[in-house]
Design an enzyme around this catalytic site. Structure first.
Site, PDB file in Angstrom:
ATOM      1  N   CYS A 168       0.817  -1.224   0.000  1.00 19.29           N
ATOM      2  CA  CYS A 168       0.000   0.000   0.000  1.00 19.29           C
ATOM      3  C   CYS A 168       0.849   1.272   0.000  1.00 19.29           C
ATOM      4  O   CYS A 168       0.328   2.366  -0.225  1.00 19.29           O
ATOM      5  CB  CYS A 168      -0.940   0.017   1.198  1.00 19.29           C
ATOM      6  SG  CYS A 168      -1.962  -1.456   1.300  1.00 19.29           S
ATOM      7  N   HIS A 221      -3.506   6.975   3.432  1.00 16.93           N
ATOM      8  CA  HIS A 221      -3.911   5.710   2.811  1.00 16.93           C
ATOM      9  C   HIS A 221      -5.280   5.316   3.382  1.00 16.93           C
ATOM     10  O   HIS A 221      -5.516   5.393   4.582  1.00 16.93           O
ATOM     11  CB  HIS A 221      -2.869   4.640   3.123  1.00 16.93           C
ATOM     12  CG  HIS A 221      -3.295   3.269   2.732  1.00 16.93           C
ATOM     13  ND1 HIS A 221      -3.846   2.986   1.498  1.00 16.93           N
ATOM     14  CD2 HIS A 221      -3.276   2.090   3.420  1.00 16.93           C
ATOM     15  CE1 HIS A 221      -4.128   1.699   1.451  1.00 16.93           C
ATOM     16  NE2 HIS A 221      -3.803   1.132   2.598  1.00 16.93           N
ATOM     17  N   ASN A 255     -10.183  -0.576   0.593  1.00 16.52           N
ATOM     18  CA  ASN A 255      -8.729  -0.408   0.560  1.00 16.52           C
ATOM     19  C   ASN A 255      -8.228  -0.793  -0.840  1.00 16.52           C
ATOM     20  O   ASN A 255      -8.209  -1.963  -1.193  1.00 16.52           O
ATOM     21  CB  ASN A 255      -8.108  -1.300   1.638  1.00 16.52           C
ATOM     22  CG  ASN A 255      -6.602  -1.200   1.704  1.00 16.52           C
ATOM     23  OD1 ASN A 255      -5.966  -0.614   0.822  1.00 16.52           O
ATOM     24  ND2 ASN A 255      -6.023  -1.766   2.742  1.00 16.52           N
TER      25      ASN A 255
HETATM   26  O1  UT7 Z   1      -3.605  -1.538   3.751  1.00 18.49           O
HETATM   27  C1  UT7 Z   1      -2.706  -1.556   4.816  1.00 18.49           C
HETATM   28  C2  UT7 Z   1      -2.906  -2.597   5.758  1.00 18.49           C
HETATM   29  N1  UT7 Z   1      -4.240  -2.965   6.143  1.00 18.49           N
HETATM   30  C3  UT7 Z   1      -4.824  -2.401   7.202  1.00 18.49           C
HETATM   31  O2  UT7 Z   1      -4.382  -1.397   7.666  1.00 18.49           O
HETATM   32  C4  UT7 Z   1      -5.969  -3.124   7.837  1.00 18.49           C
HETATM   33  C5  UT7 Z   1      -5.749  -3.210   9.314  1.00 18.49           C
HETATM   34  N2  UT7 Z   1      -6.754  -3.902  10.086  1.00 18.49           N
HETATM   35  C6  UT7 Z   1      -8.057  -3.582  10.144  1.00 18.49           C
HETATM   36  O3  UT7 Z   1      -8.530  -2.707   9.467  1.00 18.49           O
HETATM   37  C7  UT7 Z   1      -8.917  -4.286  11.180  1.00 18.49           C
HETATM   38  O4  UT7 Z   1      -8.077  -4.992  12.056  1.00 18.49           O
HETATM   39  C8  UT7 Z   1      -9.966  -5.246  10.577  1.00 18.49           C
HETATM   40  C9  UT7 Z   1     -11.059  -4.440   9.916  1.00 18.49           C
HETATM   41  C10 UT7 Z   1      -9.310  -6.167   9.590  1.00 18.49           C
HETATM   42  C11 UT7 Z   1     -10.591  -6.079  11.688  1.00 18.49           C
HETATM   43  O5  UT7 Z   1     -11.120  -5.254  12.681  1.00 18.49           O
HETATM   44  P1  UT7 Z   1     -10.824  -5.587  14.233  1.00 18.49           P
HETATM   45  O6  UT7 Z   1     -11.573  -4.602  15.014  1.00 18.49           O
HETATM   46  O7  UT7 Z   1      -9.351  -5.640  14.384  1.00 18.49           O
HETATM   47  O8  UT7 Z   1     -11.527  -7.002  14.397  1.00 18.49           O
HETATM   48  P2  UT7 Z   1     -10.849  -8.392  14.778  1.00 18.49           P
HETATM   49  O9  UT7 Z   1      -9.940  -8.853  13.692  1.00 18.49           O
HETATM   50  O10 UT7 Z   1     -10.283  -8.276  16.157  1.00 18.49           O
HETATM   51  O11 UT7 Z   1     -12.113  -9.335  14.808  1.00 18.49           O
HETATM   52  C12 UT7 Z   1     -13.177  -9.117  15.733  1.00 18.49           C
HETATM   53  C13 UT7 Z   1     -14.238 -10.160  15.461  1.00 18.49           C
HETATM   54  C14 UT7 Z   1     -13.712 -11.584  15.344  1.00 18.49           C
HETATM   55  O12 UT7 Z   1     -14.651 -12.450  15.937  1.00 18.49           O
HETATM   56  P3  UT7 Z   1     -14.361 -13.067  17.392  1.00 18.49           P
HETATM   57  O13 UT7 Z   1     -13.087 -13.843  17.236  1.00 18.49           O
HETATM   58  O14 UT7 Z   1     -14.219 -11.868  18.295  1.00 18.49           O
HETATM   59  O15 UT7 Z   1     -15.560 -13.881  17.648  1.00 18.49           O
HETATM   60  C15 UT7 Z   1     -13.734 -11.824  13.850  1.00 18.49           C
HETATM   61  O16 UT7 Z   1     -13.911 -13.177  13.532  1.00 18.49           O
HETATM   62  O17 UT7 Z   1     -14.895  -9.850  14.226  1.00 18.49           O
HETATM   63  C16 UT7 Z   1     -14.944 -11.026  13.430  1.00 18.49           C
HETATM   64  N3  UT7 Z   1     -14.909 -10.634  12.023  1.00 18.49           N
HETATM   65  C17 UT7 Z   1     -16.019 -10.379  11.325  1.00 18.49           C
HETATM   66  N4  UT7 Z   1     -17.317 -10.402  11.638  1.00 18.49           N
HETATM   67  C18 UT7 Z   1     -18.184 -10.065  10.676  1.00 18.49           C
HETATM   68  C19 UT7 Z   1     -13.823 -10.455  11.242  1.00 18.49           C
HETATM   69  N5  UT7 Z   1     -14.225 -10.088  10.019  1.00 18.49           N
HETATM   70  C20 UT7 Z   1     -15.569 -10.032  10.046  1.00 18.49           C
HETATM   71  C21 UT7 Z   1     -16.540  -9.711   9.090  1.00 18.49           C
HETATM   72  N6  UT7 Z   1     -17.837  -9.735   9.442  1.00 18.49           N
HETATM   73  N7  UT7 Z   1     -16.219  -9.346   7.821  1.00 18.49           N
END
Ligand code: UT7
Length: 359
Positions: A115, A255, A285
């Site tokens: 990115c 970004h 993204n």
């Molecule tokens: O481009 C440069 C690099 N990329 C980024 O900068 C992206 C960086 N990361 C993020 O934007 C965020 O970490 C995410 C959007 C990917 C995830 O958000 P988060 O608040 O960090 O959520 P998490 O990964 O801690 O997941 C929380 C929960 C999990 O369930 P449990 O384990 O708590 O039961 C996931 O399984 O949300 C669940 N989950 C979803 N639920 C519904 C993950 N993806 C989804 C989804 N829909 N699409």
């Protein structure tokens, strides 16, 4: 050759016509519009049609940028495409763009810093223009990450979109342009966001396909935390290098990965939210394409005026991060005579340089 600055004189972007909403994704994976909106700010993203690739989108964006800069493809010195989703491992996507737009004299290569690729490409173009090695460059960020996504993995497939953004950067004797660039990386964290398959370590094979190594994988929360700190640090470093303060910045174009990352960066910098450009809700993204697409949309929305100091900041796989500070100039269409005279003066300087005896 007299000292010159590198100025953005043209810009353009292309997004595929197919729009995929969060509601469309609800039908594919176990997710919801509410979760995606609350956790990322994304509402929809553009997905490349069959036959559309990183190079075809890049070429479309490039043509718009060249038109705006009033620069003929035959006069382009260098094409740099920032991408981590190239059409092929080689030839470079930039070479495909070179042929597509008819830039018959241009050198071409790709830059891969995920990115951060666009900011990296801009830094290279800036250095080459300021050094006098080239007069202009077409700098493009373009991605088709939809082809690397595992459409059964809700943790990644809801986040990314396809598109391309391009800028024309030209040397100018005007005292405006790119004022600083900073680039950083930490390869020890490469496995937090990567596509493992298809390279020489894991060449495409039945085994690599069975293991899904050709898919993008990400540790979202680890990436999130590092993105916020690194982008804020890079922003401050680029400002210091330009001899500016945050108060001098009219617009921050970060970004576009996640609205929560963008807000956290703004908070960490204590930078007013109304001076931060956000379009992640409509594109998701788009990796290397996100900053140049946002720059084009910011200009179209009247948020970039001549003389504005603009801060670009990126973070991506690698990990890589970087920032650039520039003073917005606008297009030749707006500044007509002055830039034409500027080009004529530089052409004259080139002739004088050539006829000047050596020694
Ligand atoms: O481009 C440069 C690099 N990329 C980024 O900068 C992206 C960086 N990361 C993020 O934007 C965020 O970490 C995410 C959007 C990917 C995830 O958000 P988060 O608040 O960090 O959520 P998490 O990964 O801690 O997941 C929380 C929960 C999990 O369930 P449990 O384990 O708590 O039961 C996931 O399984 O949300 C669940 N989950 C979803 N639920 C519904 C993950 N993806 C989804 C989804 N829909 N699409």
């Amino acid at each position: 050759m007299a000292r010159q600055n590198a100025v953005i004189t043209g810009w353009g972007f292309y997004a595929p016509s197919r729009v995929m909403t969060n509601f469309d994704l609800e039908k594919i994976v176990d997710t919801s519009d509410q979760w995606i909106t609350e956790r990322t700010g994304i509402k929809e993203r553009h997905i490349a049609a069959e036959g559309e690739t990183t190079s075809t989108m890049a070429a479309r964006a490039a043509r718009v940028a060249l038109e705006r800069a009033r620069l003929r493809p035959a006069d382009v010195d260098l094409i740099i495409v920032g991408t981590c989703s190239p059409d092929y491992l080689f030839p470079a996507t930039a070479c495909l763009v070179q042929t597509a737009i008819g830039a018959e004299r241009a050198g071409s290569f790709d830059v891969e810093a995920a990115c951060t690729s666009f900011v990296s490409a801009l830094a290279i173009a800036n250095g080459m223009i300021v050094s006098g090695a080239i007069r202009n460059a077409l700098v493009i960020g373009a991605e088709t990450l939809s082809r690397f996504l595992d459409w059964t993995d809700r943790g990644t497939c809801v986040l990314f979109g396809d598109g391309a953004g391009a800028v024309v950067v030209e040397g100018s004797s005007a005292s405006v342009g790119i004022e600083s660039t900073v680039l950083h990386s930490d390869g020890s964290k490469g496995d937090l966001l990567w596509v493992q398959g298809g390279g020489v370590k894991h060449p495409a094979s039945k085994d690599s396909l069975a293991k899904g190594l050709h898919f993008l994988k990400m540790d979202g929360s680890a990436t999130f935390k590092l993105a916020v700190k690194s982008m804020a640090d890079a922003a401050e470093e680029a400002l210091a290098a330009a001899g500016l303060k945050l108060d001098d910045i009219a617009l921050l174009i970060p970004h576009q990965a996640n609205i929560r990352i963008i807000e956290a960066v703004g908070k960490r910098l204590r930078f007013p939210a109304e001076k931060v450009f956000v379009n992640v809700q409509r594109y998701g993204n788009t990796s290397a394409a996100s900053i140049p697409i946002a720059l084009c949309e910011a200009e179209a929305a009247g948020r970039l005026r001549r003389g504005d100091k603009v801060l670009l900041v990126a973070f991506g796989g690698g990990f890589t991060w970087g920032a650039a500070v520039l003073e917005w100039w606008g297009s030749h269409l707006e500044h007509g005579q002055r830039s034409i005279l500027d080009r004529a003066a530089r052409a004259l300087e080139d002739v004088v340089d050539r006829v000047r005896p050596v020694g």
